[in-house]
Design a protein around this motif. Structure first.
Motif, short mmCIF file in Angstrom:
data_model
loop_
_atom_site.label_atom_id
_atom_site.label_comp_id
_atom_site.label_asym_id
_atom_site.label_seq_id
_atom_site.Cartn_x
_atom_site.Cartn_y
_atom_site.Cartn_z
N TYR A 76 -61.30 52.70 58.33
CA TYR A 76 -60.78 53.83 57.59
C TYR A 76 -61.85 54.92 57.64
N PHE B 286 -63.16 58.84 56.13
CA PHE B 286 -63.07 59.74 54.99
C PHE B 286 -64.01 60.93 55.18
N TYR C 21 -65.80 63.56 52.40
CA TYR C 21 -66.02 63.92 51.00
C TYR C 21 -66.81 65.22 50.94
N LEU D 298 -68.95 63.34 44.24
CA LEU D 298 -68.25 63.51 45.51
C LEU D 298 -66.74 63.55 45.27
N LEU E 229 -62.93 63.64 47.30
CA LEU E 229 -62.27 63.37 48.57
C LEU E 229 -61.58 64.61 49.11
N LYS F 226 -58.50 61.75 54.36
CA LYS F 226 -58.77 60.40 54.84
C LYS F 226 -57.83 60.06 55.98
N LEU G 275 -56.23 56.55 57.50
CA LEU G 275 -56.08 55.10 57.37
C LEU G 275 -55.36 54.54 58.58
N PHE H 279 -69.74 65.04 53.54
CA PHE H 279 -70.10 63.72 54.00
C PHE H 279 -68.92 63.05 54.70
N SER I 91 -65.13 52.90 56.37
CA SER I 91 -65.00 51.64 55.66
C SER I 91 -64.12 50.73 56.50
N GLY J 216 -63.96 47.87 50.22
CA GLY J 216 -64.12 49.28 49.91
C GLY J 216 -65.52 49.83 50.06
N LYS J 217 -66.44 49.04 50.61
CA LYS J 217 -67.79 49.54 50.79
C LYS J 217 -67.80 50.66 51.83
N LEU J 218 -68.46 51.75 51.48
CA LEU J 218 -68.50 52.92 52.36
C LEU J 218 -69.86 53.04 53.04
N GLN J 219 -69.81 53.37 54.32
CA GLN J 219 -71.02 53.72 55.08
C GLN J 219 -70.97 55.22 55.29
N PHE J 220 -71.99 55.93 54.80
CA PHE J 220 -71.99 57.38 54.84
C PHE J 220 -72.85 57.92 55.96
N GLY J 221 -72.46 59.10 56.47
CA GLY J 221 -73.37 59.87 57.30
C GLY J 221 -74.39 60.58 56.43
#
Lengths: 114, 114
Positions: free
Chosen positions: A32, A34, A36, A44, A46, A49, A51, A90, A94, A100-105
């Motif tokens: 997924y 996103f 933000y 943050l 949204l 997104k 999906l 950002f 995920s 639901g853990k997010l990895q951000f830039g």
């Protein structure tokens, strides 16, 4: 594991000009995606997104993004920016089975000037 | 609905002191998270919880502890504050409901350790 690269740390743009913020990701599974936005001293919010389904996604405040699976990209665009779009943006990914853990830039700071 | 509420908004700690960052939500989401945000680094996951009584480490858990006794509350504990913990901390929840898959963030706690 996933990772996210935002290619520009800062993007200056004039009011009413278009803007594109670049985001590339790497993942061995479907993800997924996103975008933000963070206004100064705020949390943050949204923007949009992806999906599944249509690869062109429309969000709030006139923003849109296109998912490109072959290029593993999810670039954000707005055809005409306002002063109020000055903020940090950002990109995040995920995996569907990752609770639901997010990895951000690292984020892209957009500065809009008159 | 208040959404995700964090307290305090700002705090200055001395090295070696301890404190608890509070997070409460009224959206009845099972998944909750703590992220820290450092300049140019995006957000990094500290700890997360998939429900009351269940917690797990994220990417950067050292120096922190969490508990989840209720669905609503997810406090983050710093036992021996260090300058490296100077950061902005965000609590978040996640909805996996169809059509509303996204994370919701609090306003953040800005912590300075001196």
């Amino acid at each position: 594991a996933q990772s996210v690269t935002q290619l520009d740390s800062q993007v200056p743009v004039f009011e009413e000009a278009p803007v594109e913020l670049r985001c590339n990701y790497s993942s061995s599974v479907s993800v997924y995606l996103f975008w933000y936005v963070q206004y100064p001293n705020q949390g943050l919010q949204l923007l949009l997104k992806y999906l599944s389904g249509s690869t062109l996604v429309k969000g709030i405040n006139g923003f849109e993004a296109e998912f490109n699976k072959s290029q593993t990209s999810f670039h954000l665009r707005k055809p005409s920016v306002h002063i109020s779009d000055t903020a940090e943006y950002f990109c995040a990914v995920s995996a569907p089975d990752s609770w639901g853990k997010l990895q951000f830039g690292a984020g892209t700071q957009v500065v809009v000037t008159p | 609905n208040a959404g995700v509420t964090q307290t305090p908004k700002f705090r200055i700690l001395k090295i070696g002191q301890s404190m608890t960052l509070q997070c409460t939500q009224d959206m009845n989401h099972n998944y909750m998270y703590w992220y820290r945000q450092d300049p140019g680094m995006g957000l990094k996951l500290i700890y997360y919880s998939v429900g009351a009584g269940i917690t797990d480490k994220g990417e950067v858990p050292n120096g922190y502890n969490v508990s989840r006794s209720t669905t609503e509350d997810f406090p983050l504990r710093l036992e021996l504050a260090a300058p490296s913990q100077t950061s902005v901390y965000f609590c978040a929840t996640y909805s996996s409901n169809v059509g509303r898959t996204e994370a919701f963030f609090g306003q953040g706690t800005r912590l300075t350790v001196v």
